[in-house]
Scaffold this motif. Structure first.
Motif, short mmCIF file in Angstrom:
data_model
loop_
_atom_site.label_atom_id
_atom_site.label_comp_id
_atom_site.label_asym_id
_atom_site.label_seq_id
_atom_site.Cartn_x
_atom_site.Cartn_y
_atom_site.Cartn_z
N GLN A 1 0.86 -1.12 0.05
CA GLN A 1 -0.10 0.13 -0.05
C GLN A 1 0.96 1.21 0.13
OE1 GLN A 1 -2.70 -0.11 3.45
NE2 GLN A 1 -4.12 -1.86 2.26
N SER A 2 0.23 2.17 -0.60
CA SER A 2 1.00 3.48 -0.60
C SER A 2 0.91 4.37 0.54
CB SER A 2 0.51 4.37 -1.91
OG SER A 2 1.14 5.70 -1.85
N GLY A 3 1.93 5.05 0.93
CA GLY A 3 1.88 5.86 2.00
C GLY A 3 1.04 7.20 1.98
N VAL A 4 0.60 7.33 0.55
CA VAL A 4 0.03 8.60 0.40
C VAL A 4 -1.37 8.12 0.05
CG1 VAL A 4 -0.26 10.50 -1.28
CG2 VAL A 4 2.23 9.50 -0.78
N SER A 5 -2.27 8.99 0.75
CA SER A 5 -3.68 8.54 0.64
C SER A 5 -4.06 9.21 -0.53
CB SER A 5 -4.58 9.01 2.08
OG SER A 5 -4.47 10.34 2.09
N ALA A 6 -5.15 8.80 -1.29
CA ALA A 6 -5.88 9.33 -2.52
C ALA A 6 -4.66 9.59 -3.57
CB ALA A 6 -6.80 10.70 -2.40
N GLY B 1 -13.53 24.26 0.15
CA GLY B 1 -12.73 22.89 0.09
C GLY B 1 -12.42 22.47 -1.35
N SER B 2 -11.66 21.43 -1.71
CA SER B 2 -11.22 21.04 -3.07
C SER B 2 -11.64 19.67 -3.05
CB SER B 2 -9.65 21.21 -3.30
OG SER B 2 -9.01 20.05 -2.52
N PHE B 3 -11.57 19.03 -4.22
CA PHE B 3 -12.18 17.55 -4.43
C PHE B 3 -11.21 16.66 -3.70
CE2 PHE B 3 -11.95 13.83 -7.15
CZ PHE B 3 -13.08 13.48 -7.21
N ILE B 4 -9.95 17.13 -3.82
CA ILE B 4 -8.71 16.13 -3.33
C ILE B 4 -8.81 16.16 -1.87
CG2 ILE B 4 -6.17 16.04 -2.91
CD1 ILE B 4 -5.91 16.88 -5.94
N GLU B 5 -9.24 17.34 -1.31
CA GLU B 5 -9.35 17.39 0.31
C GLU B 5 -10.69 16.29 0.66
OE1 GLU B 5 -9.90 21.37 1.14
OE2 GLU B 5 -7.70 21.85 1.35
N ALA B 6 -11.66 16.35 -0.04
CA ALA B 6 -12.71 15.70 0.07
C ALA B 6 -12.60 14.08 0.07
CB ALA B 6 -14.07 16.04 -0.89
N MET B 7 -11.68 13.79 -1.01
CA MET B 7 -11.54 12.45 -1.20
C MET B 7 -10.33 11.86 -0.27
SD MET B 7 -13.24 11.50 -3.68
CE MET B 7 -12.65 9.81 -4.02
N GLU B 8 -9.53 12.85 0.12
CA GLU B 8 -8.41 12.46 1.26
C GLU B 8 -9.27 12.12 2.47
OE1 GLU B 8 -5.60 15.33 1.93
OE2 GLU B 8 -4.08 13.84 1.40
N GLU B 9 -10.14 12.83 2.84
CA GLU B 9 -11.19 12.53 3.82
C GLU B 9 -11.77 11.26 4.06
OE1 GLU B 9 -14.88 14.37 6.40
OE2 GLU B 9 -13.72 15.79 5.18
N LEU B 10 -12.32 11.02 2.79
CA LEU B 10 -13.13 9.64 2.42
C LEU B 10 -12.16 8.51 2.65
CD1 LEU B 10 -15.74 8.36 1.59
CD2 LEU B 10 -14.68 8.48 -0.88
N TYR B 11 -10.89 8.60 2.09
CA TYR B 11 -9.85 7.56 2.16
C TYR B 11 -9.38 7.32 3.53
CZ TYR B 11 -8.60 6.74 -2.86
OH TYR B 11 -8.71 6.70 -3.99
N LEU B 12 -9.38 8.32 4.35
CA LEU B 12 -9.06 8.09 5.75
C LEU B 12 -10.14 7.40 6.59
CD1 LEU B 12 -7.13 11.49 6.63
CD2 LEU B 12 -6.03 9.37 6.41
N ARG B 13 -11.26 7.62 6.22
CA ARG B 13 -12.42 7.05 7.09
C ARG B 13 -12.55 5.68 6.48
NH1 ARG B 13 -17.51 11.14 5.98
NH2 ARG B 13 -16.88 13.05 7.18
N VAL B 14 -12.02 5.29 5.35
CA VAL B 14 -12.24 3.81 4.82
C VAL B 14 -10.98 3.02 5.62
CG1 VAL B 14 -11.94 2.58 2.95
CG2 VAL B 14 -13.35 4.45 2.69
N LYS B 15 -9.96 3.67 5.38
CA LYS B 15 -8.84 3.20 6.41
C LYS B 15 -9.03 2.89 7.76
CE LYS B 15 -4.85 4.40 3.55
NZ LYS B 15 -3.48 5.25 3.67
N LYS B 16 -9.83 3.71 8.45
CA LYS B 16 -10.07 3.47 9.87
C LYS B 16 -11.03 2.24 10.18
CE LYS B 16 -9.35 8.22 11.32
NZ LYS B 16 -9.96 9.53 11.63
N ASN B 17 -12.07 2.11 9.21
CA ASN B 17 -12.99 1.05 9.26
C ASN B 17 -12.63 -0.26 8.88
OD1 ASN B 17 -14.86 2.98 10.05
ND2 ASN B 17 -15.71 3.42 7.99
N LYS B 18 -11.28 -0.60 8.42
CA LYS B 18 -10.79 -1.66 8.07
C LYS B 18 -10.45 -2.46 9.14
CE LYS B 18 -8.83 -1.21 3.63
NZ LYS B 18 -7.54 -1.44 2.75
#
Length: 186
Positions: A147-152, A169-186
């Motif tokens: 896995q990459s160390g960089v989210s999104a 906000g930007s699209f990248i910020e929104a997607m970064e937040e979504l990636y972090l939420r998904v990683k926490k739920n794993k």
């Protein structure tokens, strides 16, 4: 016209280039009529309008003839198709294109069949069962990639997009937040 390969090639094969006016516009000239003053017409009929129905009929006939033979435009300006071809063929580019157009085509070669032949040695022959079921099985487990160390990262490679669903906000910020939420739920 002689400096452009697209003009020479099309004219030498008796086709009128769509953008032929581009060859004349730098010189302030036009091959096609550009305004009403390019037409000098008179008619002896009592109709006072110009064009009258007779002149309009002549316009339609000329247009039909131009559709049949666009090189009539050059002839109306005093340059025949033969002279145009001869002059274009004198240019270096025209010489090369004319030589290719007048070259003899290669003679056709006879062949036994027009279909490709299957090339298979006896070692490559496979039974129908092996072909449809496959001789080699897929692995039972699939290794997960690193896995990459960089989210999104996939989104970030594409660049930021204007966020059309939210003002801040930007699209990248929104997607970064979504990636972090998904990683926490794993």
């Amino acid at each position: 016209m002689a400096s452009k390969a697209s003009f020479i090639s099309r004219l030498l094969i008796n086709e009128m280039p769509d953008n032929i006016e581009n060859a004349f516009s730098p010189l302030g000239l036009h091959l096609l009529p550009s305004n009403r003053e390019d037409f000098k017409t008179t008619c002896s009929c009592p109709d006072y309008s110009n064009p009258c129905k007779h002149i309009a009929g002549v316009y339609y006939l000329v247009a039909a003839e131009l559709d049949k033979d666009p090189f009539l435009l050059f002839e109306l300006r005093g340059l025949s198709k033969e002279v145009l071809h001869r002059e274009l063929a004198k240019t270096p580019l025209g010489l090369a294109l004319s030589a290719e157009l007048t070259a003899d085509a290669a003679a056709p070669v006879a062949v036994d069949s027009y279909y490709t032949r299957a090339i298979a040695s006896e070692a490559q022959t496979v039974s129908l069962k092996e072909f449809w079921h496959g001789a080699k099985r897929l692995p039972q487990t699939i290794d997960v990639g690193v896995q990459s160390g960089v989210s999104a990262i996939v989104v970030k490679k594409q660049g930021d997009f204007p966020q059309f669903w939210h003002k801040d906000g930007s699209f990248i910020e929104a997607m970064e937040e979504l990636y972090l939420r998904v990683k926490k739920n794993k």
